[in-house]
Enzyme design. Structure first.
Site, PDB file in Angstrom:
ATOM      1  N   ASP A  33     -17.635 -12.490 -12.715  1.00 47.52           N
ATOM      2  CA  ASP A  33     -17.056 -11.147 -12.759  1.00 47.52           C
ATOM      3  C   ASP A  33     -16.919 -10.722 -14.213  1.00 47.52           C
ATOM      4  OD1 ASP A  33     -15.177  -9.664 -10.297  1.00 47.52           O
ATOM      5  OD2 ASP A  33     -15.088  -8.862 -12.347  1.00 47.52           O
TER       6      ASP A  33
ATOM      7  N   ASN B 293     -17.814  -3.735  -6.242  1.00 55.95           N
ATOM      8  CA  ASN B 293     -17.144  -2.601  -5.601  1.00 55.95           C
ATOM      9  C   ASN B 293     -18.102  -1.415  -5.428  1.00 55.95           C
ATOM     10  OD1 ASN B 293     -16.738  -3.269  -8.365  1.00 55.95           O
ATOM     11  ND2 ASN B 293     -15.585  -1.400  -8.658  1.00 55.95           N
TER      12      ASN B 293
ATOM     13  N   GLU C 182     -20.529  -7.926   5.089  1.00 55.45           N
ATOM     14  CA  GLU C 182     -19.386  -8.783   5.401  1.00 55.45           C
ATOM     15  C   GLU C 182     -18.435  -8.043   6.346  1.00 55.45           C
ATOM     16  OE1 GLU C 182     -18.818 -12.052   4.735  1.00 55.45           O
ATOM     17  OE2 GLU C 182     -17.362 -11.457   6.235  1.00 55.45           O
TER      18      GLU C 182
ATOM     19  N   LEU D 255     -14.313   1.216  14.330  1.00 59.10           N
ATOM     20  CA  LEU D 255     -12.963   0.633  14.292  1.00 59.10           C
ATOM     21  C   LEU D 255     -11.938   1.694  13.889  1.00 59.10           C
ATOM     22  CD1 LEU D 255     -13.830  -2.804  12.633  1.00 59.10           C
ATOM     23  CD2 LEU D 255     -12.977  -2.462  14.959  1.00 59.10           C
TER      24      LEU D 255
ATOM     25  N   CYS E  76     -11.738   0.251   2.718  1.00 58.77           N
ATOM     26  CA  CYS E  76     -13.075   0.550   3.243  1.00 58.77           C
ATOM     27  C   CYS E  76     -13.195   1.635   4.298  1.00 58.77           C
ATOM     28  CB  CYS E  76     -13.702  -0.737   3.750  1.00 58.77           C
ATOM     29  SG  CYS E  76     -13.972  -1.878   2.378  1.00 58.77           S
TER      30      CYS E  76
ATOM     31  N   PHE F  69      -1.310  -2.276   2.983  1.00 61.43           N
ATOM     32  CA  PHE F  69      -1.910  -1.445   4.044  1.00 61.43           C
ATOM     33  C   PHE F  69      -1.885  -2.125   5.398  1.00 61.43           C
ATOM     34  CE2 PHE F  69      -6.216  -2.921   5.212  1.00 61.43           C
ATOM     35  CZ  PHE F  69      -6.463  -3.884   4.243  1.00 61.43           C
TER      36      PHE F  69
HETATM   37  P1  NAD Z   1     -13.158  -5.628  -5.425  1.00 61.91           P
HETATM   38  O1  NAD Z   1     -12.969  -4.393  -6.223  1.00 61.91           O
HETATM   39  O2  NAD Z   1     -11.981  -6.437  -5.022  1.00 61.91           O
HETATM   40  O3  NAD Z   1     -14.143  -6.613  -6.230  1.00 61.91           O
HETATM   41  C1  NAD Z   1     -15.328  -6.219  -6.843  1.00 61.91           C
HETATM   42  C2  NAD Z   1     -15.452  -6.980  -8.164  1.00 61.91           C
HETATM   43  O4  NAD Z   1     -16.751  -6.741  -8.714  1.00 61.91           O
HETATM   44  C3  NAD Z   1     -14.451  -6.544  -9.247  1.00 61.91           C
HETATM   45  O5  NAD Z   1     -13.648  -7.660  -9.618  1.00 61.91           O
HETATM   46  C4  NAD Z   1     -15.341  -6.042 -10.408  1.00 61.91           C
HETATM   47  O6  NAD Z   1     -14.825  -6.377 -11.692  1.00 61.91           O
HETATM   48  C5  NAD Z   1     -16.634  -6.790 -10.135  1.00 61.91           C
HETATM   49  N1  NAD Z   1     -17.812  -6.175 -10.757  1.00 61.91           N
HETATM   50  C6  NAD Z   1     -18.226  -4.887 -10.689  1.00 61.91           C
HETATM   51  N2  NAD Z   1     -19.395  -4.740 -11.359  1.00 61.91           N
HETATM   52  C7  NAD Z   1     -19.741  -5.956 -11.864  1.00 61.91           C
HETATM   53  C8  NAD Z   1     -20.833  -6.452 -12.631  1.00 61.91           C
HETATM   54  N3  NAD Z   1     -21.846  -5.663 -13.013  1.00 61.91           N
HETATM   55  N4  NAD Z   1     -20.830  -7.755 -12.981  1.00 61.91           N
HETATM   56  C9  NAD Z   1     -19.827  -8.563 -12.611  1.00 61.91           C
HETATM   57  N5  NAD Z   1     -18.761  -8.164 -11.864  1.00 61.91           N
HETATM   58  C10 NAD Z   1     -18.721  -6.879 -11.487  1.00 61.91           C
HETATM   59  O7  NAD Z   1     -14.006  -5.189  -4.150  1.00 61.91           O
HETATM   60  P2  NAD Z   1     -14.025  -5.919  -2.703  1.00 61.91           P
HETATM   61  O8  NAD Z   1     -12.866  -5.490  -1.889  1.00 61.91           O
HETATM   62  O9  NAD Z   1     -14.299  -7.361  -2.893  1.00 61.91           O
HETATM   63  O10 NAD Z   1     -15.295  -5.185  -2.063  1.00 61.91           O
HETATM   64  C11 NAD Z   1     -16.599  -5.472  -2.517  1.00 61.91           C
HETATM   65  C12 NAD Z   1     -17.583  -4.856  -1.538  1.00 61.91           C
HETATM   66  O11 NAD Z   1     -17.430  -5.470  -0.248  1.00 61.91           O
HETATM   67  C13 NAD Z   1     -17.406  -3.355  -1.303  1.00 61.91           C
HETATM   68  O12 NAD Z   1     -18.677  -2.778  -1.112  1.00 61.91           O
HETATM   69  C14 NAD Z   1     -16.629  -3.296  -0.008  1.00 61.91           C
HETATM   70  O13 NAD Z   1     -16.890  -2.107   0.707  1.00 61.91           O
HETATM   71  C15 NAD Z   1     -17.165  -4.483   0.753  1.00 61.91           C
HETATM   72  N6  NAD Z   1     -16.242  -5.066   1.737  1.00 61.91           N
HETATM   73  C16 NAD Z   1     -14.927  -5.220   1.446  1.00 61.91           C
HETATM   74  C17 NAD Z   1     -14.070  -5.823   2.368  1.00 61.91           C
HETATM   75  C18 NAD Z   1     -12.609  -6.020   2.091  1.00 61.91           C
HETATM   76  O14 NAD Z   1     -11.915  -6.446   2.990  1.00 61.91           O
HETATM   77  N7  NAD Z   1     -12.105  -5.744   0.908  1.00 61.91           N
HETATM   78  C19 NAD Z   1     -14.603  -6.311   3.577  1.00 61.91           C
HETATM   79  C20 NAD Z   1     -15.964  -6.156   3.829  1.00 61.91           C
HETATM   80  C21 NAD Z   1     -16.774  -5.540   2.899  1.00 61.91           C
HETATM   81  C1  UGA Z   2     -11.715  -3.625   8.105  1.00 62.81           C
HETATM   82  C2  UGA Z   2     -12.552  -4.192   9.252  1.00 62.81           C
HETATM   83  O1  UGA Z   2     -11.671  -4.639  10.285  1.00 62.81           O
HETATM   84  C3  UGA Z   2     -13.424  -5.359   8.770  1.00 62.81           C
HETATM   85  O2  UGA Z   2     -14.271  -5.796   9.826  1.00 62.81           O
HETATM   86  C4  UGA Z   2     -14.283  -4.885   7.594  1.00 62.81           C
HETATM   87  O3  UGA Z   2     -15.054  -5.958   7.086  1.00 62.81           O
HETATM   88  C5  UGA Z   2     -13.381  -4.357   6.507  1.00 62.81           C
HETATM   89  O4  UGA Z   2     -12.574  -3.265   7.035  1.00 62.81           O
HETATM   90  C6  UGA Z   2     -14.117  -3.785   5.341  1.00 62.81           C
HETATM   91  O5  UGA Z   2     -15.279  -3.437   5.443  1.00 62.81           O
HETATM   92  O6  UGA Z   2     -13.445  -3.683   4.311  1.00 62.81           O
HETATM   93  P1  UGA Z   2      -9.458  -4.329   6.896  1.00 62.81           P
HETATM   94  O7  UGA Z   2      -9.526  -2.955   6.311  1.00 62.81           O
HETATM   95  O8  UGA Z   2      -9.229  -5.473   6.001  1.00 62.81           O
HETATM   96  O9  UGA Z   2     -10.809  -4.645   7.688  1.00 62.81           O
HETATM   97  O10 UGA Z   2      -8.290  -4.365   7.982  1.00 62.81           O
HETATM   98  P2  UGA Z   2      -8.157  -3.898   9.521  1.00 62.81           P
HETATM   99  O11 UGA Z   2      -7.533  -4.985  10.273  1.00 62.81           O
HETATM  100  O12 UGA Z   2      -9.423  -3.353  10.038  1.00 62.81           O
HETATM  101  O13 UGA Z   2      -7.094  -2.719   9.413  1.00 62.81           O
HETATM  102  C7  UGA Z   2      -7.404  -1.493   8.800  1.00 62.81           C
HETATM  103  C8  UGA Z   2      -6.243  -0.544   8.943  1.00 62.81           C
HETATM  104  O14 UGA Z   2      -6.106  -0.119  10.293  1.00 62.81           O
HETATM  105  C9  UGA Z   2      -4.897  -1.137   8.546  1.00 62.81           C
HETATM  106  O15 UGA Z   2      -4.141  -0.189   7.857  1.00 62.81           O
HETATM  107  C10 UGA Z   2      -4.264  -1.487   9.885  1.00 62.81           C
HETATM  108  O16 UGA Z   2      -2.869  -1.541   9.833  1.00 62.81           O
HETATM  109  C11 UGA Z   2      -4.772  -0.349  10.740  1.00 62.81           C
HETATM  110  N1  UGA Z   2      -4.794  -0.669  12.177  1.00 62.81           N
HETATM  111  C12 UGA Z   2      -5.639  -1.629  12.661  1.00 62.81           C
HETATM  112  C13 UGA Z   2      -3.969   0.028  13.046  1.00 62.81           C
HETATM  113  O17 UGA Z   2      -3.192   0.922  12.628  1.00 62.81           O
HETATM  114  N2  UGA Z   2      -4.020  -0.273  14.386  1.00 62.81           N
HETATM  115  C14 UGA Z   2      -4.845  -1.218  14.894  1.00 62.81           C
HETATM  116  O18 UGA Z   2      -4.832  -1.443  16.130  1.00 62.81           O
HETATM  117  C15 UGA Z   2      -5.666  -1.919  14.001  1.00 62.81           C
END
Ligand code: NAD
Ligand code: UGA
Length: 471
Positions: free
Chosen positions: A40, A97, A174, A236, A285, A347
């Site tokens: 990172d 991100n 993911e 969802l 997301c 959240f």
């Molecule tokens: P995040 O912001 O927590 O992490 C991303 C990291 O990438 C940061 O620490 C940033 O410094 C780093 N970064 C950016 N550009 C870079 C570069 N050029 N070289 C090295 N590091 C670099 O984001 P996240 O929540 O982990 O999400 C990442 C992706 O996964 C997004 O597209 C998101 O939509 C997806 N996603 C997130 C979740 C979730 O639950 N948060 C679940 C599924 C998918």
């Molecule tokens: C969501 C999806 O569930 C994941 O599959 C996906 O990978 C992820 O987004 C992503 O792409 O970032 P997340 O946002 O971590 O995961 O959490 P959720 O459990 O989906 O909840 C999302 C929001 O909906 C929360 O604020 C939660 O409190 C709310 N929620 C969820 C409700 O209000 N009611 C429900 O029945 C379920």
């Protein structure tokens, strides 16, 4: 199952965030023979991943600390040395991100792909030999095309064949949810791999086969994989908006949203998950992915489809505003100068993440109305709350202010209302008799998650409002 020739020995994951860190930790724990570098640009984040104090990891997820302590410095390494880690790897996950674009064309809707582009360029510059590039971030459909162009143009720009580079691009979105990330990664419903070249698809499938049955691994073309991720999140979120819209109707009609959820969820075609009414969905997301979907629909001339998905976001914002309005209304039409205890800022439960948390807009609305908030959350750092609310703590000149509390009881002292915004387990077991004894009468308990022991609260003299149940 056919034996695949290309064996992955070293992985580099660019992006050590909520997805990169936990995902790589679980792969490391399941594949001790694969060396994994999680890199990172953010050195503070990497330092925390390397911290001896496991309670200081940058991401809080139940079970994560244990896995990190087992694998770190054995086959799992956190580093800021992006270039060398790319050089060593035969598979590179892009896990950076992809927020909504803040300005320029598509601002407010399209994904900002500058971090994806920057990391793809870095891969193009430093990768050696055959390298499989895996999209782990959530991306608009056809981003793999852009990544392929960046990777291939690097070779064209070079005078000599650059380190025998050969790239293959896969999409492997993911689906983990925060708070249950480790469980979701260890036992996912499915793994989705989109790609064009079978050998690369199977090289990635082989990694997952170390702990996941092949029946759960879905192989598709690149575009189906990219679009499935956006679609899954949109579906969802749509369920949450649907039940939240019905919650309002329940309040107006005397129906009970929990009973309605149960009744419809027992229909196996509908299913019983994601039917909990609440203060509106948050998280990094859902909103950005739906905005992205809306942008794509408009780009392809599908305005009606865009409008349909826009409705899901509208109901979410309306739900958040409806809750702040209900609180003001319950407190005799004004919260000006009144102390309100806020329970939960994340959240959802079991995460320290506040991105897009409904607490941000509900608290901001109440502050705007002149309330004095005392916020208690077991995991969220007060500095994060300050960043989110974008104002200084305890601004003395103003009657509208906010503070954080170390305990529920401290937050409750002299308050007119307690508002439960996050579904933390501990809020189910609050001793309302004790809490109500320190509040100012008449005192309200507003439960936006339907989790409190409302009978105990009512018998302790509190006036209780539960979402989708009471009016
Ligand atoms: P995040 O912001 O927590 O992490 C991303 C990291 O990438 C940061 O620490 C940033 O410094 C780093 N970064 C950016 N550009 C870079 C570069 N050029 N070289 C090295 N590091 C670099 O984001 P996240 O929540 O982990 O999400 C990442 C992706 O996964 C997004 O597209 C998101 O939509 C997806 N996603 C997130 C979740 C979730 O639950 N948060 C679940 C599924 C998918
Ligand atoms: C969501 C999806 O569930 C994941 O599959 C996906 O990978 C992820 O987004 C992503 O792409 O970032 P997340 O946002 O971590 O995961 O959490 P959720 O459990 O989906 O909840 C999302 C929001 O909906 C929360 O604020 C939660 O409190 C709310 N929620 C969820 C409700 O209000 N009611 C429900 O029945 C379920």
């Amino acid at each position: 199952m056919k034996e695949n020739k290309f064996k992955v020995k070293t992985i580099c994951c660019i992006g050590a965030g909520y997805v990169g860190g936990p995902t790589m930790a679980v792969i490391a724990s399941k594949c001790p023979n694969i060396k994994i570098y999680v890199v990172d640009l953010n050195d503070e984040r990497i330092a925390r991943w390397n911290s001896n104090d496991l309670s200081d990891l940058p991401v809080f997820e139940p079970g994560l600390d244990k896995i990190v302590s087992q694998c770190r410095d054995k086959n799992l390494f956190f580093s800021t040395d992006v270039n060398n880690s790319i050089k060593e790897a035969d598979m590179i996950f892009l896990s950076v991100n992809t927020p909504t674009k803040a300005k320029g064309i598509g601002a407010g809707q399209a994904s900002d792909l500058k971090w994806i582009e920057a990391s793809a360029r870095q891969v193009a510059e430093f990768a050696e030999g055959k390298t499989i590039v895996v999209e782990k971030s959530t991306l608009p459909v056809r981003t793999a095309e852009t990544i392929k162009q960046i990777l291939s143009s690097s070779r064209k720009n070079s005078n000599e064949e650059q380190h025998n580079q050969e790239f293959s691009v896969l999409s492997n979105p993911e689906f983990l949810a925060e708070g249950t990330a480790i469980k979701d990664l260890q036992n996912p419903d499915r793994i989705l791999i989109g790609g064009e070249d079978e050998s690369s698809i199977e090289a990635l499938a082989e990694i997952y086969q170390n702990w996941i049955k092949d029946e759960k691994i879905i192989r598709t073309n690149l575009w189906s994989s990219e679009l499935s991720k956006l679609t899954a999140n949109a579906f969802l979120a749509q369920r949450v908006s649907s039940i939240n819209s019905i919650a309002a109707l329940c309040e107006a009609t005397g129906a009970n949203v929990n009973e309605v959820s149960n009744a419809i969820g027992r229909d196996s075609r509908i299913g019983n998950k994601f039917l909990k009414a609440g203060p509106g969905f948050g998280g990094s997301c859902f909103k950005k992915d739906i905005l992205n979907l809306i942008y794509l629909c408009k780009f392809y001339g599908l305005q009606e489809v865009a409008d349909y998905w826009e409705g899901v976001l509208k109901i979410n914002t309306w739900t958040q505003n409806r809750i702040s309005k209900a609180i003001v209304q319950k407190l005799f039409g004004t919260v000006s100068g009144k102390k309100i205890a806020i329970l939960g800022f994340a959240f959802k439960a079991d995460t320290n993440d506040t991105r897009e948390s409904s607490a941000i807009s509900i608290c901001s609305n109440l502050i705007e109305e002149g309330a004095n908030l005392w916020i208690y959350d077991p995991k969220v750092n007060p500095k994060q709350i300050e960043l989110d609310l974008n104002i200084q703590s305890s601004c003395k000149e103003s009657i509208s202010s906010w503070n954080t509390s170390d305990s529920i009881i401290e937050a409750a002292i002299d308050s007119d209302a307690i508002v439960v915004l996050t579904d933390w387990e501990q809020f189910k077991y609050v001793n309302w008799e004790e809490v109500s004894s320190v509040m100012r009468s008449p005192s309200w308990l507003i439960d936006t998650r339907n989790i409190v022991n409302h009978e105990n609260a009512i018998s302790s003299g509190l006036r209780v409002w539960r979402i989708g149940i009471d009016n």
